[in-house]
Design an enzyme around this catalytic site. Structure first.
Site, PDB file in Angstrom:
ATOM      1  N   LEU A  81       6.757   8.234 -13.170  1.00 35.24           N
ATOM      2  CA  LEU A  81       6.641   9.656 -13.464  1.00 35.24           C
ATOM      3  C   LEU A  81       7.519  10.474 -12.524  1.00 35.24           C
ATOM      4  CD1 LEU A  81       2.764  10.025 -13.924  1.00 35.24           C
ATOM      5  CD2 LEU A  81       4.496   9.641 -15.679  1.00 35.24           C
ATOM      6  N   GLU A 109      -5.842  13.686 -13.551  1.00 35.18           N
ATOM      7  CA  GLU A 109      -6.536  12.559 -12.926  1.00 35.18           C
ATOM      8  C   GLU A 109      -5.943  12.259 -11.558  1.00 35.18           C
ATOM      9  OE1 GLU A 109      -4.255   8.988 -15.325  1.00 35.18           O
ATOM     10  OE2 GLU A 109      -5.553  10.360 -16.432  1.00 35.18           O
ATOM     11  N   LYS A 111      -4.070  10.370  -8.611  1.00 36.15           N
ATOM     12  CA  LYS A 111      -2.978   9.388  -8.573  1.00 36.15           C
ATOM     13  C   LYS A 111      -3.316   8.343  -7.507  1.00 36.15           C
ATOM     14  CE  LYS A 111       2.032   8.900  -8.170  1.00 36.15           C
ATOM     15  NZ  LYS A 111       1.990   7.810  -7.168  1.00 36.15           N
ATOM     16  N   ARG A 132       4.536  -4.189 -11.763  1.00 37.96           N
ATOM     17  CA  ARG A 132       5.464  -3.305 -12.470  1.00 37.96           C
ATOM     18  C   ARG A 132       6.912  -3.732 -12.251  1.00 37.96           C
ATOM     19  NH1 ARG A 132       8.666   0.970 -11.221  1.00 37.96           N
ATOM     20  NH2 ARG A 132       9.149   2.353 -12.970  1.00 37.96           N
ATOM     21  N   LYS A 306       2.540  15.434  -5.881  1.00 33.52           N
ATOM     22  CA  LYS A 306       2.374  14.700  -4.629  1.00 33.52           C
ATOM     23  C   LYS A 306       1.844  15.640  -3.541  1.00 33.52           C
ATOM     24  CE  LYS A 306       3.430  10.946  -4.319  1.00 33.52           C
ATOM     25  NZ  LYS A 306       4.668  10.192  -4.125  1.00 33.52           N
ATOM     26  N   CYS A 403     -12.054  -9.171  32.161  1.00 33.55           N
ATOM     27  CA  CYS A 403     -12.382 -10.320  33.024  1.00 33.55           C
ATOM     28  C   CYS A 403     -11.456 -10.485  34.221  1.00 33.55           C
ATOM     29  CB  CYS A 403     -12.390 -11.610  32.207  1.00 33.55           C
ATOM     30  SG  CYS A 403     -10.737 -12.185  31.715  1.00 33.55           S
ATOM     31  N   CYS A 418      -4.988 -11.587  26.876  1.00 29.64           N
ATOM     32  CA  CYS A 418      -5.736 -12.117  28.016  1.00 29.64           C
ATOM     33  C   CYS A 418      -5.741 -13.640  27.950  1.00 29.64           C
ATOM     34  CB  CYS A 418      -7.163 -11.585  27.994  1.00 29.64           C
ATOM     35  SG  CYS A 418      -8.272 -12.408  29.162  1.00 29.64           S
TER      36      CYS A 418
END
Length: 657
Positions: A81, A109, A111, A132, A306, A403, A418
């Protein structure tokens, strides 16, 4: 009930429970009950493999590993798109469509930020799944897609041929859990859920993908033979009836409503189970889509809005170092609380010394911070104009903050680790490794028991396992002392294990089970191995200088020497019984497959190695022989295709006489 009837009933029951859990998010069966029934089905199928159904829930744990992904040509291209980055651009798109079409409804909807795939069904059976790729040609990832629980393997009342498109993603909770595990294990973190999903879906071993907990939203019908739809909503209703997990969407007409919904999706993105990077706005009517047509790259009837990344300034108040379960030192910046992507951020990972040095991050600095992939807080850069004069460059410590043992760089130089054999931060993992099947093989010391023993201060080193008493462990089981006595018996029995297992159990970096066997065969005892120089160690076959130095340095550590002496005092065997019988199998590789009745895989592997050969888990052109039992399956088929000699159990026994 006959086995056939029970298998069919369990399969149907578990499939329905899985659909309600993974697709509808409306579980009707407790997890423990699902697991109990699944185990029953597994046992029935193992006893009656000919009765197992093709869509059995037991088959969704990953099949054989692949050598590569085959290419798949998409019958219907998976188009991308056009992106828009502002409300002005979005409204220009809406007005252009309205001027061409008149009254128009749009589907809005989220993305999903994942990996787009096509799923293909023939006569209601899932036959192929592909990425894809470039839109025209993708990769066959069928076996990995089969491990995604929300993808139905069979469909009722489906067209003879159906291709649907969806977005594979990793749920946020799974992503956080995966990265937490990788951080504990000293592995590089995934930058965001999309990277994690893409990396998981492209694993050559489906069993790895199965453990990652991937999910999918279906958002389009690519092809449905004999079925026509008038609108996008009608096609999604069709998919929902087939029990796909369908993308949520709203139908709207006015630009004002669409703008508000796009903003609402962004404001509520934290409530979604997965990461998103925008909203998709599509023309609802298929006839209007056809009239609008496509450009060379994109459809004219849809765009992707976006969302811009949210970046804010904050102050580094401190840098703290955490020690993971594998001993990796991970620095984190404690920052002044700042609100990002719907949550309050109080710290950011600094990865390693190179990351800190490249950005010159110091305590007191004002920094720009964002959430990478909207999940992990990360520091982008330092605002040098606001740096206090008293700040100094930060360097990770040279000794473990837990430690006090010396730290050393990993082989790739990216991390500090360590070296303490008894470091408390690594204790849980070290013990889990020490008691594992290929190491000392102590049955009964599961995670819960180990954590309880650590919590009570009864074990502070793997060696302490051998000093446990009935009084120490008796109260860990409600059923009394039977289980406790069984555990103590298993601990006592492990003392007589071959020293090759002990060498592996010590957890020395670069020393796996096979290397442990080589070292045991070459030196004959742990004492001889402890005193070996780097030069002597490199004389062992397959031991390079890096591994030799790792072994030598480990035994030079005071914590290591202390643990070894405690093991000696407890009566643990330090001698090797691994003496090469002869080298008749030198250069030969065996693969064992199927249900073996005359020996265990472990016993056969041991014999192969003592005769100079190697045992492998997969068939390749380098395989010398394949030993087959009952129901050998794909490995036997592959061996025949490659022309590799196949041995029965009797023929193998004849070879090792």
């Amino acid at each position: 009930m006959e086995p056939k009837e029970r298998i069919e009933a369990l399969t149907a029951l578990l499939k329905d429970a899985g659909y309600r859990y993974y697709v509808l998010d409306d579980p009707t069966m407790p997890d423990f009950e699902y697991d109990r029934l699944l185990r029953e089905l597994e046992e029935l199928e193992e006893a009656h493999p000919e009765l197992a159904l093709a869509d059995s829930p037991t088959k969704r744990v990953g099949g054989e590993a692949l050598s590569q992904f085959e290419k798949v040509v998409h019958p219907v291209p998976l188009m991308s798109l056009r992106d828009v980055f502002s409300m002005e651009e979005l409204n220009e798109f809406l007005e252009k469509v309205r001027s061409d079409m008149g009254e128009v409804s749009f589907s809005v909807e989220p993305k999903i930020d994942g990996l787009s795939v096509a799923l293909e069904y023939e006569n209601g059976v899932f036959v192929r799944g592909a990425t894809r790729g470039d839109g025209s040609v993708g990769e066959d990832v069928t076996e990995n897609l089969k491990t995604i629980q929300s993808i139905p393997m069979t469909l009722s009342n489906a067209p003879s041929r159906l291709i649907v498109r969806g977005e594979v993603f990793m749920p946020k909770k799974r992503f956080e859990k995966l990265n937490a595990q990788r951080e504990e294990n000293g592995e590089p973190l995934f930058a965001n859920p999309r990277n994690a999903a893409a990396g998981s879906l492209r694993q050559l071993d489906p069993k790895v993908a199965a453990k990652r907990g991937l999910d999918i939203y279906i958002f389009n019908v690519q092809l449905a033979e004999g079925v026509a739809f008038s609108s996008h909503s009608a096609s999604l209703d069709f998919l929902r009836d087939l029990k796909f997990k369908v993308i949520p969407h709203k139908l709207l007409s006015s630009p004002e409503d669409i703008d508000r919904e796009v903003a609402s999706i962004n404001e509520n993105r934290e409530k979604l189970i997965c990461d998103i990077d925008g909203a998709v706005i599509k023309v609802e009517s298929f006839s209007q889509r056809e009239a609008l047509g496509d450009t060379a790259k994109f459809p004219r009837w849809a765009v992707a809005y976006k969302y811009p990344p949210e970046i804010k300034p904050t102050v580094v108040e401190d840098i703290v170092v955490q020690v993971g379960r594998t001993g990796v030192l991970t620095p984190k910046a404690v920052v002044k609380p700042v609100r990002l992507a719907g949550t309050t951020v109080t710290n950011a990972t600094l990865h390693n010394q190179d990351f800190i040095t490249q950005r010159d991050i110091r305590v007191g600095d004002t920094v720009l911070i964002r959430k990478a992939g909207e999940i992990i807080p990360e520091i982008l850069e330092v605002d040098l104009s606001k740096r206090p004069k008293e700040t100094v460059p930060y360097h990770l410590p040279e000794t473990c903050p837990v430690c006090g043992a010396k730290v050393e760089q990993d082989e790739d130089g990216a991390f500090l680790r360590c070296t303490g054999a008894e470091c408390p931060a690594q204790l849980s993992r070290n013990i889990a490794h020490f008691v594992s099947r290929d190491a000392m093989d102590i049955d009964g010391l599961g995670t819960a028991i180990v954590e309880a023993l650590i919590g009570r201060g009864l074990i502070k080193s793997p060696a302490d396992i051998y000093y446990l008493t009935l009084e120490d462990v008796g109260s860990l089981w409600k059923s009394g002392t039977t289980a406790a006595k069984k555990l103590l018996a298993a601990i006592e029995a492990s003392k007589s294990q071959d020293v090759s297992r002990l060498i592996f159990a010590l957890g020395i970096r670069q020393v796996g089970a096979k290397t442990g066997k080589s070292l045991a065969s070459y030196f004959g005892s742990l004492d001889a191995l402890m005193e070996a120089s780097v030069e002597e160690l490199t004389q062992v076959p397959d031991i390079g200088e890096v591994t030799a130095e790792s072994i030598h340095n480990w035994f030079c550590q005071s914590q290591s020497r202390h643990m070894v002496e405690r093991l000696r005092q407890a009566g643990v065997n330090f001698q090797s019984t691994r003496v090469l019988t002869d080298d008749r199998f030198a250069g030969k590789t065996f693969v064992l497959t199927g249900a073996l009745s005359k020996f265990t895989r472990e016993a056969a592997t041991e014999k192969i190695e003592l005769l100079g050969g190697k045992a492998s888990g997969s068939v390749s052109k380098k395989t010398s022989f394949v030993v087959v039992g009952e129901n050998a399956g794909s490995k036997e088929r592959k061996a025949r295709e490659l022309g590799i000699p196949i041995l029965t159990e009797d023929e193998f026994l004849e070879m090792i006489k």
